[in-house]
Design a protein around this motif. Structure first.
Motif, mmCIF file in Angstrom:
data_model
loop_
_atom_site.group_PDB
_atom_site.id
_atom_site.type_symbol
_atom_site.label_atom_id
_atom_site.label_comp_id
_atom_site.label_asym_id
_atom_site.label_seq_id
_atom_site.Cartn_x
_atom_site.Cartn_y
_atom_site.Cartn_z
ATOM 1 N N ILE A 10 0.834 -1.208 0.000
ATOM 2 C CA ILE A 10 0.000 0.000 0.000
ATOM 3 C C ILE A 10 0.865 1.253 0.000
ATOM 4 O O ILE A 10 0.674 2.186 -0.785
ATOM 5 N N THR A 11 1.890 1.264 0.884
ATOM 6 C CA THR A 11 2.717 2.461 1.041
ATOM 7 C C THR A 11 3.498 2.778 -0.218
ATOM 8 O O THR A 11 3.471 3.907 -0.736
ATOM 9 N N THR A 12 4.212 1.788 -0.743
ATOM 10 C CA THR A 12 5.076 2.052 -1.900
ATOM 11 C C THR A 12 4.280 2.323 -3.167
ATOM 12 O O THR A 12 4.702 3.132 -4.005
ATOM 13 N N THR A 13 3.126 1.666 -3.326
ATOM 14 C CA THR A 13 2.311 1.925 -4.512
ATOM 15 C C THR A 13 1.782 3.349 -4.511
ATOM 16 O O THR A 13 1.809 4.046 -5.544
ATOM 17 N N TRP A 21 9.939 6.852 -20.392
ATOM 18 C CA TRP A 21 11.233 6.197 -20.602
ATOM 19 C C TRP A 21 11.924 5.896 -19.270
ATOM 20 O O TRP A 21 12.445 4.787 -19.056
ATOM 21 N N ILE A 22 11.962 6.863 -18.359
ATOM 22 C CA ILE A 22 12.634 6.656 -17.062
ATOM 23 C C ILE A 22 12.004 5.497 -16.315
ATOM 24 O O ILE A 22 12.697 4.566 -15.863
ATOM 25 N N PHE A 23 10.694 5.524 -16.183
ATOM 26 C CA PHE A 23 10.021 4.482 -15.411
ATOM 27 C C PHE A 23 10.007 3.158 -16.163
ATOM 28 O O PHE A 23 9.970 2.085 -15.553
ATOM 29 N N GLY A 24 10.027 3.225 -17.492
ATOM 30 C CA GLY A 24 10.112 1.990 -18.260
ATOM 31 C C GLY A 24 11.414 1.255 -18.007
ATOM 32 O O GLY A 24 11.439 0.030 -17.835
ATOM 33 N N PHE A 25 12.535 2.002 -17.961
ATOM 34 C CA PHE A 25 13.822 1.371 -17.653
ATOM 35 C C PHE A 25 13.840 0.828 -16.224
ATOM 36 O O PHE A 25 14.353 -0.278 -15.965
ATOM 37 N N LEU A 26 13.304 1.578 -15.284
ATOM 38 C CA LEU A 26 13.263 1.101 -13.898
ATOM 39 C C LEU A 26 12.443 -0.185 -13.782
ATOM 40 O O LEU A 26 12.809 -1.112 -13.057
ATOM 41 N N GLN A 27 11.313 -0.237 -14.511
ATOM 42 C CA GLN A 27 10.476 -1.433 -14.471
ATOM 43 C C GLN A 27 11.184 -2.648 -15.039
ATOM 44 O O GLN A 27 10.933 -3.787 -14.623
ATOM 45 N N LEU A 28 12.091 -2.437 -16.001
ATOM 46 C CA LEU A 28 12.831 -3.568 -16.563
ATOM 47 C C LEU A 28 13.612 -4.308 -15.485
ATOM 48 O O LEU A 28 13.737 -5.542 -15.522
ATOM 49 N N PHE A 29 14.150 -3.547 -14.517
ATOM 50 C CA PHE A 29 15.025 -4.147 -13.508
ATOM 51 C C PHE A 29 14.341 -4.293 -12.152
ATOM 52 O O PHE A 29 14.984 -4.636 -11.164
ATOM 53 N N SER A 30 13.029 -4.059 -12.112
ATOM 54 C CA SER A 30 12.333 -4.102 -10.825
ATOM 55 C C SER A 30 12.239 -5.510 -10.249
ATOM 56 O O SER A 30 12.057 -5.679 -9.042
ATOM 57 N N ASN A 31 12.366 -6.535 -11.108
ATOM 58 C CA ASN A 31 12.232 -7.909 -10.630
ATOM 59 C C ASN A 31 13.568 -8.538 -10.233
ATOM 60 O O ASN A 31 13.610 -9.720 -9.879
ATOM 61 N N VAL A 32 14.635 -7.760 -10.293
ATOM 62 C CA VAL A 32 15.939 -8.295 -9.877
ATOM 63 C C VAL A 32 15.899 -8.722 -8.413
ATOM 64 O O VAL A 32 16.483 -9.733 -8.024
ATOM 65 N N GLU A 67 10.100 -3.157 -6.239
ATOM 66 C CA GLU A 67 9.262 -3.562 -7.365
ATOM 67 C C GLU A 67 7.964 -2.769 -7.398
ATOM 68 O O GLU A 67 7.537 -2.268 -8.459
ATOM 69 N N LEU A 68 7.315 -2.615 -6.250
ATOM 70 C CA LEU A 68 6.036 -1.915 -6.218
ATOM 71 C C LEU A 68 6.207 -0.406 -6.323
ATOM 72 O O LEU A 68 5.319 0.291 -6.833
ATOM 73 N N THR A 118 8.542 1.141 -8.194
ATOM 74 C CA THR A 118 8.717 1.418 -9.629
ATOM 75 C C THR A 118 7.427 1.169 -10.404
ATOM 76 O O THR A 118 7.117 1.896 -11.349
ATOM 77 N N SER A 119 6.671 0.153 -9.978
ATOM 78 C CA SER A 119 5.390 -0.109 -10.627
ATOM 79 C C SER A 119 4.435 1.060 -10.415
ATOM 80 O O SER A 119 3.732 1.480 -11.341
ATOM 81 N N GLY A 120 4.408 1.601 -9.185
ATOM 82 C CA GLY A 120 3.556 2.755 -8.915
ATOM 83 C C GLY A 120 3.967 3.967 -9.711
ATOM 84 O O GLY A 120 3.112 4.703 -10.242
ATOM 85 N N MET A 121 5.273 4.206 -9.851
ATOM 86 C CA MET A 121 5.735 5.345 -10.643
ATOM 87 C C MET A 121 5.324 5.182 -12.104
ATOM 88 O O MET A 121 4.884 6.142 -12.752
ATOM 89 N N GLY A 122 5.485 3.982 -12.631
ATOM 90 C CA GLY A 122 5.064 3.732 -14.003
ATOM 91 C C GLY A 122 3.567 3.944 -14.184
ATOM 92 O O GLY A 122 3.115 4.472 -15.198
ATOM 93 N N THR A 123 2.784 3.541 -13.170
ATOM 94 C CA THR A 123 1.340 3.733 -13.235
ATOM 95 C C THR A 123 0.983 5.215 -13.252
ATOM 96 O O THR A 123 0.068 5.641 -13.971
ATOM 97 N N GLY A 124 1.714 6.029 -12.459
ATOM 98 C CA GLY A 124 1.455 7.463 -12.457
ATOM 99 C C GLY A 124 1.641 8.078 -13.826
ATOM 100 O O GLY A 124 0.798 8.858 -14.305
#
Length: 521
Positions: A279-282, A303-314, A337-338, A340-346
């Motif tokens: 909840i908090t990170t999203t 682009w920024i959040f897309g690159f971050l999402q690529l490596f969010s599952n590391v 992971e969450l 970067t996912s929240g940033m991409g959603t924004g």
């Protein structure tokens, strides 16, 4: 398509400050509390309530089918573009109608459920709440498209996600905790009365400065959103991007809970990771993503959040090879992971607002959000088979590559370095009356898509049977029989999903044919 790399004028921080003080932003954000409240109730609270009073788990599973209207809201969205309620305008009027319905049905829910004979009534009321809520979502999203200024969309999008998540927590986790103390009738009554101040917010919300024209006929309301979108350059690449941008996140999140169980994390550790940290990170990620979109521009943010999402599952890959539970690593991996996912959603939410035309805001936004949710629907079965075949470590490494096609599609309409991609409209779509020969190619395409979708689902079912009962063999014919002869409501919902997918796909293919006919020399 013309693209711009113009530098931001007037100061990005000043623009963000003005957006956060805007009356339009405030009302658009507050409306999302009414949007998130029903989802938490239907998705989480009602199944928990039913199971806690001893309802059979199979019946609880059937009640969860009440979530279906959120999946199929695209089917009636054109009605909300075409018809205008007799009060408060096209968007606020529909919001008011649905909020009154949510108040009445939620109040009815407060009076049932404790008696065994009322269980099916609870299921029917849950379905009614979901139907009203999905309709309200269409109106709220369409209102945001029509009323927000371009420089307000970033701040509003992030805050909308935050308020939506907060409302879901109130009607799910908080409601469950309070029901243990005061009982579900009281909790449901309180939730029902929350819609009254939301109705006041709807009443006080400002109307759009420019009223977009209403489609003249229902036929126009159904076809023109598809045709108009397809007249834009790079339309197909944009649609592909909508589907692919967050697919790696959706695949990972589909089976996060089973993964953590397999890795040996106990209930308390999973609860902290998937509850508090989620909840908090999203929320933080979505708000931050919206702010960055205002400050840096939509193109840069994607682009920024897309690159971050690529490596969010590391982080999850590291968890899978540790060999033992490490709570600190779990919290760090989940949080990153969450976040970067929240940033991409924004940022992605701003994209959907920009893509949607105001004259078709209900139908087009419902279409884009449905396409965005499509990978989430099929992620569970695909992820399960992938993990069974290659294991958790290889699966998480694979997701790093799966995110690349989304960035390739992004480059087609917003090349790296472009601050604000331009989504130009090429004027009005062709009159529907002039679309000779539209029905036959549309129906043919829909039939073909239905067959392909059915075969794909049957193959997944047959593969699942092989995995759980190896001696049965790969029986695709038996799987097709089970698919076409549903034995429970879940099977019927699946058939409706196939037909909806085929119908929408067929409309797109037919509309593409019309577009080519218009643009050909």
């Amino acid at each position: 398509m013309n693209r711009t790399t113009a530098k931001p004028g007037g100061g990005a921080l000043a623009s963000l400050a003005l957006a956060m003080r805007s009356k339009r932003t405030a009302f658009v954000v507050l409306q999302m509390f009414s949007s998130g409240l029903p989802l938490g109730l239907v998705w989480i609270a009602i199944p928990d309530w039913m199971r806690s009073i001893g309802v059979d788990i199979r019946v609880v599973g059937l009640i969860t089918l009440a979530q279906a209207p959120w999946t199929f809201k695209l089917l009636w969205a054109p009605l909300m573009d075409r018809y205008v309620p007799p009060f408060w305008g096209r968007r606020r009027g529909w919001m008011a109608v649905t909020q009154i319905a949510l108040f009445v049905v939620s109040l009815m829910l407060a009076g049932v459920g404790q008696r065994p004979e009322a269980i099916w009534v609870v299921g029917a009321l849950a379905m009614a709440i979901a139907l009203a809520s999905a309709t309200q979502d269409v109106a709220i999203d369409a209102y945001a498209v029509e009323v927000l200024h371009k420089d307000e969309q970033g701040a509003a999008s992030g805050a909308r996600v935050a308020i939506y998540r907060a409302a879901m927590f109130v009607s799910s986790g908080l409601a469950i905790s309070m029901a243990a103390r005061v009982g579900w009738p009281m909790v449901n009554a309180v939730l029902a009365f929350v819609y009254l101040p939301m109705l006041i917010i709807t009443w006080k919300s400002p109307e759009p400065e420019v009223q977009p024209p209403t489609p003249l006929t229902l036929r126009d309301a159904v076809w023109q959103p598809f045709l108009s979108f397809l007249t834009r350059p790079r339309a197909i690449e944009i649609l592909a991007f909508v589907v692919l941008y967050k697919i790696a996140d959706q695949l990972t999140q589909a089976l996060t809970r089973p993964f953590l169980i397999d890795m040996g994390y106990n209930a308390d550790q999973r609860g902290i990771a998937l509850g508090l940290i989620t909840i908090t990170t999203t929320i933080v990620g979505a708000v931050f993503g919206g702010w960055v979109t205002t400050l840096a521009g939509l193109g840069h943010s994607l682009w920024i959040f897309g690159f971050l999402q690529l490596f969010s599952n590391v982080g999850y890959y590291v968890l899978s090879i540790l060999g033992k539970p490490v709570p600190g690593a779990l919290y760090a991996a989940t949080g990153f992971e969450l976040l970067t996912s929240g940033m991409g959603t924004g940022a992605f939410s701003v994209l959907l607002l920009r893509l949607t035309e105001k004259r078709f805001s209900a139908t087009q936004y419902a279409l884009f959000s449905s396409l965005f949710a499509l990978p989430r629907v099929i992620a569970g079965p695909i992820t399960g088979f992938a993990v069974a075949a290659i294991g958790w470590p290889s699966f998480f490494l694979t997701t790093l590559v799966i995110g690349v096609p989304g960035l390739l599609m992004l480059n087609r309409f917003a090349p790296f370095g472009v601050r604000e991609p331009q989504f130009e409209h090429e004027g009005e779509a062709a009159p529907v009356a002039a679309m000779s020969g539209l029905l036959r190619p549309g129906m043919t395409a829909a039939l073909g898509l239905a067959i392909v979708a059915s075969l794909l689902l049957a193959m997944l079912d047959a593969m699942d049977k092989v995995r759980t009962a190896p001696n049965t063999g790969f029986d695709i014919a038996g799987a097709m029989w089970r698919l076409t002869h549903p034995a429970d409501p879940g099977g019927w919902v699946q058939i409706v999903g196939i037909l909806t997918f085929a119908l929408v796909g067929g409309m797109f293919i037919a509309a593409t044919r019309v577009r080519r006919a218009r643009t050909s020399p």
